[in-house]
Design a protein around this motif. Structure first.
Motif, PDB file in Angstrom:
ATOM      1  N   SER A 275       0.882  -1.313  -0.055  1.00  0.00           N
ATOM      2  CA  SER A 275       0.041   0.005  -0.124  1.00  0.00           C
ATOM      3  C   SER A 275       0.823   1.139   0.101  1.00  0.00           C
ATOM      4  N   GLU A 276       2.016   1.150   0.505  1.00  0.00           N
ATOM      5  CA  GLU A 276       2.924   2.447   0.323  1.00  0.00           C
ATOM      6  C   GLU A 276       4.195   1.910  -0.541  1.00  0.00           C
ATOM      7  N   PRO A 277       4.268   2.771  -1.636  1.00  0.00           N
ATOM      8  CA  PRO A 277       5.144   2.649  -2.673  1.00  0.00           C
ATOM      9  C   PRO A 277       6.699   2.363  -2.350  1.00  0.00           C
ATOM     10  N   LEU A 278       7.158   3.130  -1.107  1.00  0.00           N
ATOM     11  CA  LEU A 278       8.434   3.119  -0.662  1.00  0.00           C
ATOM     12  C   LEU A 278       8.927   2.159   0.207  1.00  0.00           C
ATOM     13  N   VAL A 279       7.764   1.388   0.918  1.00  0.00           N
ATOM     14  CA  VAL A 279       8.409   0.164   1.549  1.00  0.00           C
ATOM     15  C   VAL A 279       7.431  -0.945   1.306  1.00  0.00           C
ATOM     16  N   ARG A 280       8.142  -2.214   1.194  1.00  0.00           N
ATOM     17  CA  ARG A 280       7.661  -3.189   0.708  1.00  0.00           C
ATOM     18  C   ARG A 280       7.372  -4.296   2.257  1.00  0.00           C
ATOM     19  N   ILE A 281       6.342  -4.481   2.631  1.00  0.00           N
ATOM     20  CA  ILE A 281       6.320  -5.447   3.692  1.00  0.00           C
ATOM     21  C   ILE A 281       6.104  -6.864   3.222  1.00  0.00           C
ATOM     22  N   ARG A 282       7.225  -7.643   3.801  1.00  0.00           N
ATOM     23  CA  ARG A 282       7.427  -9.058   3.225  1.00  0.00           C
ATOM     24  C   ARG A 282       7.164  -9.853   4.481  1.00  0.00           C
ATOM     25  N   ARG A 283       6.204 -10.827   4.567  1.00  0.00           N
ATOM     26  CA  ARG A 283       6.157 -11.536   5.762  1.00  0.00           C
ATOM     27  C   ARG A 283       7.048 -12.750   6.107  1.00  0.00           C
ATOM     28  N   ALA A 284       7.323 -13.074   7.295  1.00  0.00           N
ATOM     29  CA  ALA A 284       8.264 -14.091   7.631  1.00  0.00           C
ATOM     30  C   ALA A 284       7.833 -14.841   8.992  1.00  0.00           C
ATOM     31  N   ASP A 285       8.184 -15.980   9.179  1.00  0.00           N
ATOM     32  CA  ASP A 285       7.727 -16.908  10.305  1.00  0.00           C
ATOM     33  C   ASP A 285       8.548 -16.033  11.379  1.00  0.00           C
TER      34      ASP A 285
ATOM     35  N   ASP B 101       4.327 -20.405   9.446  1.00  0.00           N
ATOM     36  CA  ASP B 101       4.334 -20.208   7.933  1.00  0.00           C
ATOM     37  C   ASP B 101       5.668 -19.932   7.466  1.00  0.00           C
ATOM     38  N   ASP B 102       6.308 -21.104   7.324  1.00  0.00           N
ATOM     39  CA  ASP B 102       7.684 -21.096   6.669  1.00  0.00           C
ATOM     40  C   ASP B 102       7.436 -20.656   5.261  1.00  0.00           C
ATOM     41  N   ALA B 103       6.208 -21.089   4.589  1.00  0.00           N
ATOM     42  CA  ALA B 103       6.040 -20.462   3.280  1.00  0.00           C
ATOM     43  C   ALA B 103       6.086 -19.278   2.930  1.00  0.00           C
ATOM     44  N   ALA B 104       5.719 -18.415   4.063  1.00  0.00           N
ATOM     45  CA  ALA B 104       5.633 -17.065   3.857  1.00  0.00           C
ATOM     46  C   ALA B 104       7.197 -16.540   3.740  1.00  0.00           C
ATOM     47  N   THR B 105       8.161 -16.955   4.692  1.00  0.00           N
ATOM     48  CA  THR B 105       9.397 -16.917   4.884  1.00  0.00           C
ATOM     49  C   THR B 105      10.142 -17.124   3.373  1.00  0.00           C
ATOM     50  N   LEU B 106       9.663 -18.306   2.790  1.00  0.00           N
ATOM     51  CA  LEU B 106      10.504 -18.746   1.679  1.00  0.00           C
ATOM     52  C   LEU B 106       9.976 -17.862   0.506  1.00  0.00           C
ATOM     53  N   ARG B 107       8.612 -17.438   0.478  1.00  0.00           N
ATOM     54  CA  ARG B 107       8.071 -16.730  -0.753  1.00  0.00           C
ATOM     55  C   ARG B 107       8.816 -15.256  -0.636  1.00  0.00           C
ATOM     56  N   SER B 108       8.916 -14.582   0.356  1.00  0.00           N
ATOM     57  CA  SER B 108       9.682 -13.351   0.673  1.00  0.00           C
ATOM     58  C   SER B 108      10.953 -13.357  -0.001  1.00  0.00           C
ATOM     59  N   PHE B 109      11.560 -14.637   0.510  1.00  0.00           N
ATOM     60  CA  PHE B 109      13.184 -14.664   0.205  1.00  0.00           C
ATOM     61  C   PHE B 109      13.333 -14.984  -1.368  1.00  0.00           C
ATOM     62  N   ILE B 110      12.319 -15.844  -2.085  1.00  0.00           N
ATOM     63  CA  ILE B 110      12.355 -15.950  -3.387  1.00  0.00           C
ATOM     64  C   ILE B 110      12.247 -14.673  -4.119  1.00  0.00           C
ATOM     65  N   THR B 111      11.390 -13.669  -3.618  1.00  0.00           N
ATOM     66  CA  THR B 111      10.915 -12.548  -4.420  1.00  0.00           C
ATOM     67  C   THR B 111      12.242 -11.635  -4.253  1.00  0.00           C
ATOM     68  N   ILE B 112      12.883 -11.470  -3.089  1.00  0.00           N
ATOM     69  CA  ILE B 112      14.224 -10.823  -3.202  1.00  0.00           C
ATOM     70  C   ILE B 112      15.272 -11.458  -3.963  1.00  0.00           C
ATOM     71  N   THR B 113      15.541 -12.802  -3.889  1.00  0.00           N
ATOM     72  CA  THR B 113      16.653 -13.248  -4.623  1.00  0.00           C
ATOM     73  C   THR B 113      16.360 -13.190  -6.230  1.00  0.00           C
ATOM     74  N   THR B 114      15.157 -13.224  -6.701  1.00  0.00           N
ATOM     75  CA  THR B 114      14.811 -13.026  -8.002  1.00  0.00           C
ATOM     76  C   THR B 114      15.022 -11.570  -8.585  1.00  0.00           C
ATOM     77  N   ALA B 115      14.908 -10.614  -7.645  1.00  0.00           N
ATOM     78  CA  ALA B 115      15.172  -9.535  -8.035  1.00  0.00           C
ATOM     79  C   ALA B 115      16.639  -8.983  -8.015  1.00  0.00           C
ATOM     80  N   LEU B 116      17.398  -9.769  -7.379  1.00  0.00           N
ATOM     81  CA  LEU B 116      18.863  -9.738  -7.336  1.00  0.00           C
ATOM     82  C   LEU B 116      19.416 -10.129  -8.195  1.00  0.00           C
TER      83      LEU B 116
END
Length: 346
Positions: free
Chosen positions: A198-208, A284-299
């Protein structure tokens, strides 16, 4: 960003506060600065002395329509002076206190509907007080200003002032702010996900919540079955060093975080009346892994190691059950991936 947020952060990192160690003149000056800033924001803060600490929490209460509350907290103390050097603690944790002030100002100007809000600037989070009775958040949890079972959500912030990663990381990565613990209360994970972008300058990424050691103020509430959300950008290379100074902070990201947190608090206040069920065994290990995947894909365009890390995370994600939980023998693998990412991007 308001000038008041920046003014408070810089005051907390000034020579007068000298690293904000509890029981010192600098610690007292820091506490006085927080009290003054909250008063100027339209609140009526009071000090809660913590026996044995020689310091005190700063607490302000905004009553609601019902006698239930959302608690927003961040510690204001730091390490003080060591070996003749001042540890300024801009990211740890003056930035979070500045964000706390912004949220307080907005909520005081326009009260939330439903639950009331407690704003708490905790003292004594740093060693040697952590987890002891002299830790400000531990003392608060044992001696709350309202019955603890009337606090339906505790949101804590620590290390939220920096860009995630060094200069040159993609914006999608640098804007990352991790939200841990949403899986531990009913409906909170879905709530966080619904406003994550909802805020363009911050991305909230869930993790367990268990993916990193619980080394901040949310622990005292987690242990007592209070729903919580812990916000952090992890450790930067300036963590617990004299180089943790205000000019290194990501001020636009901090302002966006304050707006996001204000929204989260308002919407939590407006959730249906009654306790928010605590899910002690939520995973919610899946949330952790999805956040990790999003970041590493961007990297991947800037890091040769990112593709292999992403592939490992995808393999682990495939092992999660329908609840999002990894088999116990694999849980440590997710923590190792997160630790590696934090280390590489510090």
């Amino acid at each position: 960003m308001t000038t008041e947020m920046r003014k408070l952060v810089e005051e907390l990192c000034s020579p007068a506060c000298a690293g904000r160690k509890p029981g010192t003149k600098g610690g007292d000056a820091a506490r006085a600065a927080v009290v003054s800033a909250l008063r100027k924001a339209g609140l009526d803060p009071h000090e809660q002395p913590v026996p044995g600490l020689h310091g005190a929490n700063v607490i302000a209460v905004l009553p609601g329509d019902v006698e239930r509350y959302v608690l927003v907290g961040a510690h204001f103390d730091h390490l003080g002076e060591l070996a003749g050097q001042v540890f300024w603690g801009a990211d740890d944790n003056a930035a979070a206190v500045g964000i706390l002030l912004e949220v307080a100002r907005a909520l005081a100007a326009e009260r939330p509907t439903g639950r009331g809000v407690i704003l708490a600037a905790f003292d004594g989070e740093e060693p040697p007080h952590f987890t002891h009775d002299t830790m400000g958040s531990v003392f608060f949890a044992k001696h709350p200003p309202v019955p603890l079972d009337r606090i339906d959500m505790m949101s804590a912030m620590d290390l939220v002032g920096h860009t995630f990663g060094p200069a040159g990381v993609p914006d999608e990565v640098g804007a990352s702010l991790f939200a841990l613990g949403a899986e531990r209360s009913e409906g909170t994970a879905a709530h966080v996900d619904s406003i994550a972008t909802s805020e363009p300058l911050v991305r909230i990424r869930r993790a367990d919540a268990e993916v990193i050691p619980p080394l901040s103020d949310h622990l005292a509430f987690w242990q007592r079955g209070v729903p919580f959300l812990f916000l952090t950008s992890g450790r930067s290379r300036h963590y617990h060093t004299p180089t943790d100074t205000p000019e290194k902070l990501d001020w636009p990201k901090m302002a966006a975080t304050a707006r996001w947190l204000e929204r989260f608090v308002r919407e939590t206040c407006a959730r249906p009346p009654g306790p928010i069920p605590f899910l002690r065994h939520g995973r919610d290990d899946a949330a952790t892994l999805r956040s990790f995947i999003t970041i590493t894909t961007a990297l991947e365009p800037v890091s040769a190691e990112a593709s292999a890390a992403r592939e490992t995370a995808e393999e682990l994600l495939a092992q999660c059950d329908e609840r999002g939980a990894l088999p116990d023998p694999l849980r440590s693998h997710a923590s190792m991936l997160v630790g590696m990412l934090e280390s590489k991007l510090a």
